[in-house]
Design a protein around this motif. Sequence first.
Motif, PDB file in Angstrom:
ATOM      1  N   PHE A 177     131.686  76.300  75.034  1.00 50.36           N
ATOM      2  CA  PHE A 177     131.455  76.001  73.614  1.00 50.36           C
ATOM      3  C   PHE A 177     132.026  77.101  72.724  1.00 50.36           C
ATOM      4  CE2 PHE A 177     127.958  78.412  75.317  1.00 50.36           C
ATOM      5  CZ  PHE A 177     127.628  79.325  74.335  1.00 50.36           C
ATOM      6  N   THR A 178     132.097  76.770  71.452  1.00 51.60           N
ATOM      7  CA  THR A 178     132.423  77.736  70.406  1.00 51.60           C
ATOM      8  C   THR A 178     131.432  77.542  69.278  1.00 51.60           C
ATOM      9  OG1 THR A 178     134.108  78.489  68.832  1.00 51.60           O
ATOM     10  CG2 THR A 178     134.103  76.161  69.364  1.00 51.60           C
ATOM     11  N   LEU A 179     131.141  78.611  68.536  1.00 49.24           N
ATOM     12  CA  LEU A 179     130.113  78.571  67.493  1.00 49.24           C
ATOM     13  C   LEU A 179     130.667  78.221  66.113  1.00 49.24           C
ATOM     14  CD1 LEU A 179     128.013  81.688  68.553  1.00 49.24           C
ATOM     15  CD2 LEU A 179     127.586  79.264  69.057  1.00 49.24           C
ATOM     16  N   GLY A 180     131.883  77.774  66.047  1.00 51.15           N
ATOM     17  CA  GLY A 180     132.436  77.359  64.758  1.00 51.15           C
ATOM     18  C   GLY A 180     132.929  78.522  63.927  1.00 51.15           C
ATOM     19  N   ARG A 181     133.237  78.222  62.674  1.00 52.66           N
ATOM     20  CA  ARG A 181     133.837  79.231  61.808  1.00 52.66           C
ATOM     21  C   ARG A 181     132.900  80.389  61.527  1.00 52.66           C
ATOM     22  NH1 ARG A 181     135.371  77.599  55.731  1.00 52.66           N
ATOM     23  NH2 ARG A 181     133.074  77.555  55.668  1.00 52.66           N
ATOM     24  N   ASP A 182     131.601  80.106  61.341  1.00 49.25           N
ATOM     25  CA  ASP A 182     130.677  81.179  60.965  1.00 49.25           C
ATOM     26  C   ASP A 182     130.225  82.012  62.153  1.00 49.25           C
ATOM     27  OD1 ASP A 182     129.124  79.327  62.224  1.00 49.25           O
ATOM     28  OD2 ASP A 182     127.642  79.120  60.616  1.00 49.25           O
ATOM     29  N   GLY A 183     130.484  81.558  63.400  1.00 43.59           N
ATOM     30  CA  GLY A 183     130.067  82.334  64.569  1.00 43.59           C
ATOM     31  C   GLY A 183     128.573  82.327  64.808  1.00 43.59           C
ATOM     32  N   GLN A 184     127.850  81.409  64.151  1.00 47.27           N
ATOM     33  CA  GLN A 184     126.394  81.332  64.296  1.00 47.27           C
ATOM     34  C   GLN A 184     126.025  79.997  64.955  1.00 47.27           C
ATOM     35  OE1 GLN A 184     124.458  83.936  63.426  1.00 47.27           O
ATOM     36  NE2 GLN A 184     126.278  85.035  62.694  1.00 47.27           N
ATOM     37  N   VAL A 185     124.888  80.008  65.640  1.00 52.28           N
ATOM     38  CA  VAL A 185     124.419  78.786  66.285  1.00 52.28           C
ATOM     39  C   VAL A 185     124.049  77.759  65.223  1.00 52.28           C
ATOM     40  CG1 VAL A 185     122.661  77.798  67.809  1.00 52.28           C
ATOM     41  CG2 VAL A 185     123.582  80.084  68.273  1.00 52.28           C
ATOM     42  N   GLY A 186     124.432  76.495  65.462  1.00 50.83           N
ATOM     43  CA  GLY A 186     124.141  75.430  64.506  1.00 50.83           C
ATOM     44  C   GLY A 186     125.204  75.371  63.418  1.00 50.83           C
ATOM     45  N   GLY A 187     124.812  74.776  62.297  1.00 51.87           N
ATOM     46  CA  GLY A 187     125.739  74.649  61.178  1.00 51.87           C
ATOM     47  C   GLY A 187     126.288  73.229  61.069  1.00 51.87           C
ATOM     48  N   THR A 188     126.955  72.984  59.974  1.00 51.75           N
ATOM     49  CA  THR A 188     127.541  71.670  59.723  1.00 51.75           C
ATOM     50  C   THR A 188     128.998  71.848  59.321  1.00 51.75           C
ATOM     51  OG1 THR A 188     126.840  71.734  57.396  1.00 51.75           O
ATOM     52  CG2 THR A 188     125.341  70.685  58.980  1.00 51.75           C
ATOM     53  N   GLY A 189     129.730  70.730  59.411  1.00 49.46           N
ATOM     54  CA  GLY A 189     131.126  70.778  59.010  1.00 49.46           C
ATOM     55  C   GLY A 189     131.921  71.726  59.898  1.00 49.46           C
ATOM     56  N   GLU A 190     132.682  72.597  59.269  1.00 51.58           N
ATOM     57  CA  GLU A 190     133.503  73.545  60.020  1.00 51.58           C
ATOM     58  C   GLU A 190     132.664  74.619  60.690  1.00 51.58           C
ATOM     59  OE1 GLU A 190     137.737  75.948  59.297  1.00 51.58           O
ATOM     60  OE2 GLU A 190     136.569  75.185  57.606  1.00 51.58           O
ATOM     61  N   ASN A 191     131.426  74.817  60.242  1.00 51.29           N
ATOM     62  CA  ASN A 191     130.540  75.810  60.839  1.00 51.29           C
ATOM     63  C   ASN A 191     129.776  75.264  62.053  1.00 51.29           C
ATOM     64  OD1 ASN A 191     131.233  77.724  58.895  1.00 51.29           O
ATOM     65  ND2 ASN A 191     129.639  76.985  57.486  1.00 51.29           N
ATOM     66  N   ALA A 192     129.904  73.973  62.313  1.00 52.55           N
ATOM     67  CA  ALA A 192     129.156  73.366  63.422  1.00 52.55           C
ATOM     68  C   ALA A 192     129.692  73.849  64.770  1.00 52.55           C
ATOM     69  CB  ALA A 192     129.246  71.842  63.342  1.00 52.55           C
ATOM     70  N   ASP A 193     128.804  73.912  65.764  1.00 54.41           N
ATOM     71  CA  ASP A 193     129.200  74.284  67.114  1.00 54.41           C
ATOM     72  C   ASP A 193     130.003  73.142  67.737  1.00 54.41           C
ATOM     73  OD1 ASP A 193     127.618  76.449  66.559  1.00 54.41           O
ATOM     74  OD2 ASP A 193     125.914  75.750  67.780  1.00 54.41           O
ATOM     75  N   VAL A 194     130.986  73.507  68.543  1.00 54.15           N
ATOM     76  CA  VAL A 194     131.778  72.538  69.301  1.00 54.15           C
ATOM     77  C   VAL A 194     131.537  72.824  70.772  1.00 54.15           C
ATOM     78  CG1 VAL A 194     134.082  71.581  69.698  1.00 54.15           C
ATOM     79  CG2 VAL A 194     133.499  72.529  67.468  1.00 54.15           C
ATOM     80  N   THR A 195     131.011  71.819  71.494  1.00 49.15           N
ATOM     81  CA  THR A 195     130.548  72.061  72.859  1.00 49.15           C
ATOM     82  C   THR A 195     131.187  71.089  73.837  1.00 49.15           C
ATOM     83  OG1 THR A 195     128.666  70.543  72.664  1.00 49.15           O
ATOM     84  CG2 THR A 195     128.334  72.817  71.899  1.00 49.15           C
ATOM     85  N   SER A 196     130.988  71.373  75.124  1.00 51.33           N
ATOM     86  CA  SER A 196     131.520  70.519  76.196  1.00 51.33           C
ATOM     87  C   SER A 196     130.497  69.459  76.635  1.00 51.33           C
ATOM     88  CB  SER A 196     131.894  71.376  77.406  1.00 51.33           C
ATOM     89  OG  SER A 196     130.780  72.085  77.901  1.00 51.33           O
ATOM     90  N   TRP A 197     129.293  69.492  76.123  1.00 57.89           N
ATOM     91  CA  TRP A 197     128.274  68.523  76.545  1.00 57.89           C
ATOM     92  C   TRP A 197     127.958  67.499  75.454  1.00 57.89           C
ATOM     93  CZ3 TRP A 197     127.387  73.760  75.815  1.00 57.89           C
ATOM     94  CH2 TRP A 197     126.607  74.101  74.700  1.00 57.89           C
TER      95      TRP A 197
END
Length: 197
Positions: A177-197
């Motif tokens: 996974f990656t934590l998105g643009r903000d590097g924090q868990v959760g978020g929406t839009g571009e800040n949302a996490d992108v995961t393999s599950w």
Amino acid sequence: MIRSGPPLLRHLFPTDNNTQKNFVLSEAGVNAKRFAVPINIQSTDSPSLARASWRSVHEPRSASRCSGFTLLELLVVMVIIGLLAGLVAPRYFDQIGKSTTKVAKAQIDSLGKALDQYRLDVGAYPSTEEGLNALMTSPQNQPHWSGPYLQKAVPLDPWDRPYQYRSPGEHGDYDLFTLGRDGQVGGTGENADVTSW
């Protein structure tokens, strides 16, 4: 040879060449005076100035000159441009955010396929300590390793951070996974996490 002219002139004047030449020149002089038209353009040393003088007299002037924009018109145009930018810019940057998220999903999918191929050869997914580098270089004590499993080096996410990998994972055999643009868990839009599950 110069023509001798009409029969009447041939009888009135001698027909030798010198006389014919003088007659023709005299006749030409008379014709030149007859058709000469006086020109009232002042003489000048420069032909271009003479042509310019002729144009200034004979060419018509334009009825109106182009005028510049007033300050009020410029302000109106600037306000319209500002309104358009306010409407278009958020949608444009939103599309950019969606495209980077799609890139992250595609990279995670590609890494997942490489991990599956690794497991087929070795018998297990790389451990958390071995990480994704096991896809490019063989870990110790892995005689069945047949990599590299990627055509290029392990990519960074679209925000220039390494992908997070752990095995065994909390959501499956591995978590990628990656934590998105903000590097924090959760978020929406571009800040949302992108995961393999």
